[in-house]
Design a protein around this motif. Structure first.
Motif, PDB file in Angstrom:
ATOM      1  N   MET A   1     -10.839  -3.023  -0.611  1.00 28.46           N
ATOM      2  CA  MET A   1      -9.615  -2.292  -0.337  1.00 28.46           C
ATOM      3  C   MET A   1      -9.398  -2.256   1.182  1.00 28.46           C
ATOM      4  SD  MET A   1      -8.557  -1.472  -3.349  1.00 28.46           S
ATOM      5  CE  MET A   1      -7.363  -0.179  -3.227  1.00 28.46           C
ATOM      6  N   VAL A   2      -8.152  -2.446   1.566  1.00 30.15           N
ATOM      7  CA  VAL A   2      -7.826  -2.449   2.997  1.00 30.15           C
ATOM      8  C   VAL A   2      -6.693  -1.449   3.264  1.00 30.15           C
ATOM      9  CG1 VAL A   2      -8.570  -4.830   3.368  1.00 30.15           C
ATOM     10  CG2 VAL A   2      -6.212  -4.380   2.708  1.00 30.15           C
ATOM     11  N   PRO A   3      -6.711  -0.833   4.438  1.00 26.62           N
ATOM     12  CA  PRO A   3      -5.621   0.097   4.766  1.00 26.62           C
ATOM     13  C   PRO A   3      -4.308  -0.661   4.987  1.00 26.62           C
ATOM     14  CG  PRO A   3      -7.133  -0.115   6.622  1.00 26.62           C
ATOM     15  CD  PRO A   3      -7.706  -0.918   5.490  1.00 26.62           C
ATOM     16  N   VAL A   4      -3.236  -0.136   4.389  1.00 27.54           N
ATOM     17  CA  VAL A   4      -1.921  -0.752   4.539  1.00 27.54           C
ATOM     18  C   VAL A   4      -0.899   0.289   4.991  1.00 27.54           C
ATOM     19  CG1 VAL A   4      -0.061  -1.995   3.363  1.00 27.54           C
ATOM     20  CG2 VAL A   4      -2.427  -2.508   2.797  1.00 27.54           C
ATOM     21  N   TRP A   5      -0.777   1.374   4.247  1.00 34.16           N
ATOM     22  CA  TRP A   5       0.235   2.393   4.556  1.00 34.16           C
ATOM     23  C   TRP A   5      -0.413   3.507   5.373  1.00 34.16           C
ATOM     24  CZ3 TRP A   5       3.721  -0.685   3.642  1.00 34.16           C
ATOM     25  CH2 TRP A   5       3.817  -1.413   2.466  1.00 34.16           C
ATOM     26  N   PRO A  84       4.940 -14.746  -4.501  1.00 37.84           N
ATOM     27  CA  PRO A  84       3.664 -14.435  -3.851  1.00 37.84           C
ATOM     28  C   PRO A  84       3.432 -12.922  -3.824  1.00 37.84           C
ATOM     29  CG  PRO A  84       5.326 -14.946  -2.200  1.00 37.84           C
ATOM     30  CD  PRO A  84       5.957 -15.194  -3.553  1.00 37.84           C
ATOM     31  N   ARG A  85       2.172 -12.536  -3.753  1.00 40.74           N
ATOM     32  CA  ARG A  85       1.818 -11.129  -3.576  1.00 40.74           C
ATOM     33  C   ARG A  85       1.830 -10.835  -2.079  1.00 40.74           C
ATOM     34  NH1 ARG A  85      -3.127  -8.622  -2.228  1.00 40.74           N
ATOM     35  NH2 ARG A  85      -3.094  -6.400  -2.746  1.00 40.74           N
ATOM     36  N   TYR A  86       2.370  -9.700  -1.716  1.00 34.90           N
ATOM     37  CA  TYR A  86       2.419  -9.276  -0.322  1.00 34.90           C
ATOM     38  C   TYR A  86       1.482  -8.095  -0.139  1.00 34.90           C
ATOM     39  CZ  TYR A  86       6.526 -12.109   0.747  1.00 34.90           C
ATOM     40  OH  TYR A  86       7.384 -13.157   0.978  1.00 34.90           O
ATOM     41  N   LEU A  87       0.793  -8.066   0.988  1.00 32.49           N
ATOM     42  CA  LEU A  87      -0.029  -6.914   1.283  1.00 32.49           C
ATOM     43  C   LEU A  87       0.869  -5.735   1.660  1.00 32.49           C
ATOM     44  CD1 LEU A  87      -2.914  -5.977   1.383  1.00 32.49           C
ATOM     45  CD2 LEU A  87      -3.035  -6.730   3.763  1.00 32.49           C
ATOM     46  N   GLY A  88       1.900  -6.003   2.445  1.00 30.80           N
ATOM     47  CA  GLY A  88       2.908  -4.992   2.770  1.00 30.80           C
ATOM     48  C   GLY A  88       4.040  -5.080   1.757  1.00 30.80           C
ATOM     49  N   HIS A  89       5.242  -4.723   2.174  1.00 33.27           N
ATOM     50  CA  HIS A  89       6.391  -4.804   1.271  1.00 33.27           C
ATOM     51  C   HIS A  89       6.839  -6.249   1.091  1.00 33.27           C
ATOM     52  CE1 HIS A  89       6.886  -0.499   2.391  1.00 33.27           C
ATOM     53  NE2 HIS A  89       7.227  -0.421   1.128  1.00 33.27           N
ATOM     54  N   ASN A  90       7.183  -6.611  -0.136  1.00 31.23           N
ATOM     55  CA  ASN A  90       7.772  -7.924  -0.372  1.00 31.23           C
ATOM     56  C   ASN A  90       9.235  -7.885   0.061  1.00 31.23           C
ATOM     57  OD1 ASN A  90       9.523  -7.180  -2.628  1.00 31.23           O
ATOM     58  ND2 ASN A  90       7.659  -6.964  -3.831  1.00 31.23           N
ATOM     59  N   PRO A  91       9.913  -9.025   0.148  1.00 30.96           N
ATOM     60  CA  PRO A  91      11.302  -9.027   0.615  1.00 30.96           C
ATOM     61  C   PRO A  91      12.246  -8.146  -0.209  1.00 30.96           C
ATOM     62  CG  PRO A  91      10.413 -11.238   0.727  1.00 30.96           C
ATOM     63  CD  PRO A  91       9.385 -10.396   0.006  1.00 30.96           C
ATOM     64  N   ARG A 166      -4.183   2.502   0.691  1.00 27.17           N
ATOM     65  CA  ARG A 166      -4.994   1.290   0.601  1.00 27.17           C
ATOM     66  C   ARG A 166      -4.546   0.395  -0.555  1.00 27.17           C
ATOM     67  NH1 ARG A 166     -10.020   1.832   2.938  1.00 27.17           N
ATOM     68  NH2 ARG A 166     -11.164   1.130   1.117  1.00 27.17           N
ATOM     69  N   LYS A 167      -4.673  -0.901  -0.322  1.00 31.69           N
ATOM     70  CA  LYS A 167      -4.388  -1.890  -1.357  1.00 31.69           C
ATOM     71  C   LYS A 167      -5.549  -2.869  -1.439  1.00 31.69           C
ATOM     72  CE  LYS A 167      -0.231  -3.593  -1.961  1.00 31.69           C
ATOM     73  NZ  LYS A 167       1.056  -4.266  -1.684  1.00 31.69           N
ATOM     74  N   ARG A 168      -5.598  -3.528  -2.545  1.00 35.36           N
ATOM     75  CA  ARG A 168      -6.633  -4.542  -2.756  1.00 35.36           C
ATOM     76  C   ARG A 168      -6.389  -5.718  -1.802  1.00 35.36           C
ATOM     77  NH1 ARG A 168      -4.820  -6.351  -7.239  1.00 35.36           N
ATOM     78  NH2 ARG A 168      -4.241  -8.414  -6.551  1.00 35.36           N
ATOM     79  N   ALA A 169      -7.422  -6.072  -1.094  1.00 35.96           N
ATOM     80  CA  ALA A 169      -7.330  -7.274  -0.257  1.00 35.96           C
ATOM     81  C   ALA A 169      -7.403  -8.467  -1.199  1.00 35.96           C
ATOM     82  CB  ALA A 169      -8.485  -7.317   0.730  1.00 35.96           C
ATOM     83  N   SER A 170      -6.750  -9.498  -0.858  1.00 35.59           N
ATOM     84  CA  SER A 170      -6.842 -10.689  -1.696  1.00 35.59           C
ATOM     85  C   SER A 170      -7.205 -11.866  -0.813  1.00 35.59           C
ATOM     86  CB  SER A 170      -5.535 -10.960  -2.433  1.00 35.59           C
ATOM     87  OG  SER A 170      -4.550 -11.378  -1.553  1.00 35.59           O
ATOM     88  N   ARG A 172      -5.548 -14.540  -0.327  1.00 30.12           N
ATOM     89  CA  ARG A 172      -4.432 -15.059   0.459  1.00 30.12           C
ATOM     90  C   ARG A 172      -3.160 -14.282   0.175  1.00 30.12           C
ATOM     91  NH1 ARG A 172      -3.966 -21.166   0.662  1.00 30.12           N
ATOM     92  NH2 ARG A 172      -4.742 -21.082   2.747  1.00 30.12           N
ATOM     93  N   PRO A 173      -3.070 -13.002   0.584  1.00 26.16           N
ATOM     94  CA  PRO A 173      -1.786 -12.324   0.416  1.00 26.16           C
ATOM     95  C   PRO A 173      -0.765 -12.980   1.351  1.00 26.16           C
ATOM     96  CG  PRO A 173      -3.248 -10.981   1.732  1.00 26.16           C
ATOM     97  CD  PRO A 173      -4.050 -12.166   1.259  1.00 26.16           C
ATOM     98  N   HIS A 174       0.474 -12.920   0.966  1.00 31.21           N
ATOM     99  CA  HIS A 174       1.529 -13.575   1.743  1.00 31.21           C
ATOM    100  C   HIS A 174       1.655 -12.987   3.134  1.00 31.21           C
ATOM    101  CE1 HIS A 174       5.547 -15.056   2.819  1.00 31.21           C
ATOM    102  NE2 HIS A 174       5.210 -16.079   2.068  1.00 31.21           N
ATOM    103  N   ASN A 175       1.482 -11.689   3.275  1.00 25.14           N
ATOM    104  CA  ASN A 175       1.529 -11.088   4.632  1.00 25.14           C
ATOM    105  C   ASN A 175       0.535  -9.980   4.753  1.00 25.14           C
ATOM    106  OD1 ASN A 175       2.746  -8.927   3.272  1.00 25.14           O
ATOM    107  ND2 ASN A 175       4.291  -8.651   4.828  1.00 25.14           N
TER     108      ASN A 175
END
Length: 175
Positions: A1-5, A84-91, A166-170, A172-175
């Motif tokens: 898990m990685v910090p995102v928000w 693709p999966r985005y770590l942050g917000h998708n478009p 936190r979100k799951r790290a992957s 190759r997330p898109h961003n």
């Protein structure tokens, strides 16, 4: 898990949800609470606009505000299950944030204008205010549906991510 928000984004999000609910519940009953909640909403929006320029990576508008073409391309990939999966917000999520912030800001502005001498008692402005408030609910419904869909699609709980940041790290997330 990685910090995102970051904490600000999470407090902003849930604070806005709470205050909009308060505004809806008090609109015709408790005007003083409705107006106070509206001013708090306006303050949150102003703070978020600043944070969107100076906050950490995934809070910045530059990270998630995309061109209409990029949003449409993402939706086309989503339709065929190849987005693709985005770590942050998708478009699409970024476009929803822009729509919600603009609509909430417009609602707060038209509410405040009704307290000024120039627009006191303006039925037209009251109708615009109520239309924008209804649009908030429509957009929120679409937003919630998108969160549920993306949570299921990418097998991650986005509501929990907006609580703990936190979100799951992957690989190759898109961003």
């Amino acid at each position: 898990m990685v910090p995102v928000w970051d904490r600000f984004v999470r407090v902003f999000h849930w604070g806005l949800v709470t205050l909009i609910a308060v505004c809806w519940l008090t609109a015709d009953e408790i005007k003083s609470v409705h107006e106070a909640a509206g001013y708090l909403v306006a303050g949150l929006i102003a703070a978020r606009l600043v944070w969107g320029l100076i906050g950490p990576r995934h809070a910045r508008f530059a990270d998630f505000v995309r061109s209409p073409r990029a949003v449409l391309d993402y939706l086309a990939l989503l339709r065929v299950g190849r987005e693709p999966r985005y770590l942050g917000h998708n478009p699409a999520g970024g476009a929803m944030i822009v729509a919600l912030i603009a609509t909430v800001a417009g609602t707060a502005l038209t509410g405040w204008l009704q307290t000024t001498d120039m627009f006191w008692g303006s039925e037209m402005l009251e109708e615009v205010h109520e239309l924008l408030a209804t649009l908030i609910l429509c957009l929120a419904g679409i937003h919630i549906a998108g969160v549920v869909f993306e949570s299921l699609r990418h097998r991650e709980n986005l509501v929990t991510a907006m609580i703990d940041g936190r979100k799951r790290a992957s690989e190759r997330p898109h961003n």
